[in-house]
Design a protein around this motif. Structure first.
Motif, short mmCIF file in Angstrom:
data_model
loop_
_atom_site.label_atom_id
_atom_site.label_comp_id
_atom_site.label_asym_id
_atom_site.label_seq_id
_atom_site.Cartn_x
_atom_site.Cartn_y
_atom_site.Cartn_z
N GLY A 106 1.00 -1.15 0.08
CA GLY A 106 0.09 0.00 -0.15
C GLY A 106 0.66 1.23 0.04
O GLY A 106 0.66 2.19 -0.98
N LYS A 107 1.74 1.14 0.91
CA LYS A 107 2.68 2.43 0.91
C LYS A 107 4.22 2.25 1.17
O LYS A 107 4.57 2.07 2.10
N PRO A 108 4.75 2.01 0.32
CA PRO A 108 6.13 1.23 0.31
C PRO A 108 7.00 2.23 0.90
O PRO A 108 7.83 1.83 1.65
N LYS A 109 6.73 3.71 0.63
CA LYS A 109 7.70 4.69 1.08
C LYS A 109 7.52 4.68 2.70
O LYS A 109 8.67 4.95 3.17
N ASP A 110 6.31 4.62 3.23
CA ASP A 110 6.17 4.70 4.79
C ASP A 110 6.80 3.49 5.43
O ASP A 110 7.43 3.50 6.31
N PHE A 111 6.61 2.27 4.82
CA PHE A 111 7.30 0.96 5.01
C PHE A 111 8.78 1.19 5.21
O PHE A 111 9.43 0.77 6.10
N LEU A 112 9.47 1.68 4.30
CA LEU A 112 10.85 2.07 4.22
C LEU A 112 11.11 2.65 5.23
O LEU A 112 12.26 2.71 5.91
N ALA A 113 10.44 3.94 5.57
CA ALA A 113 10.68 4.81 6.61
C ALA A 113 10.69 4.19 7.91
O ALA A 113 11.39 4.41 8.61
N ASN A 114 9.74 3.29 8.05
CA ASN A 114 9.49 2.62 9.54
C ASN A 114 10.63 1.73 9.50
O ASN A 114 11.26 1.45 10.56
N VAL A 115 11.15 1.01 8.55
CA VAL A 115 12.41 0.25 8.63
C VAL A 115 13.69 0.99 9.27
O VAL A 115 14.27 0.76 9.79
N TYR A 116 13.77 2.28 8.47
CA TYR A 116 15.12 2.95 8.73
C TYR A 116 14.97 3.63 10.09
O TYR A 116 15.83 3.46 10.70
#
Length: 119
Positions: A106-116
């Motif tokens: 759904g929101k890969p940008k938010d997912f990557l930010a959370n991983v970071y």
């Protein structure tokens, strides 16, 4: 006059004397120099008061910011605790965002930010 009487009602014959001074309409310039001078003086006084108020507020704000800066530079325990709690909250919400399997699609940008944020 009595009701049913044929006598004419006596009154002013001309209304021109009563309507010789027209009221000032809002938004129209005044033709009276004294009123214009008074308006200019009121405007100047209002501008001066606003400038003085803004300068006083600016000085108080600067003083307040210097106090906060000095307090933070002392590095008290309350600031350390607050920073720890904010970091812990960020970590918890980032983990919850990564656990959500639909976030990747759904929101890969938010997912990557959370991983970071977790790293």
């Amino acid at each position: 006059p009595v009701v049913g009487s044929k006598r004419p009602i006596k009154g002013p014959r001309s209304f021109t004397a009563m309507a010789s001074t027209q009221p000032q309409m809002y938004g129209q310039p005044s033709s009276d120099p004294a009123a214009e001078l008074q308006r200019q003086m009121a405007t100047a006084a209002a501008q001066q008061a606003a400038q003085q108020g803004a300068q006083a507020a600016s000085q108080k704000a600067k003083h307040g910011f210097y106090e906060i800066k000095a307090y933070i530079q002392e590095n008290p325990g309350s600031v350390k605790v607050m920073c720890f709690l904010v970091g812990l909250t960020l970590l918890v919400f980032s983990i919850l965002g990564v656990i959500n399997p639909f976030a990747v699609f759904g929101k890969p940008k938010d997912f990557l930010a959370n991983v970071y944020n977790i790293i």
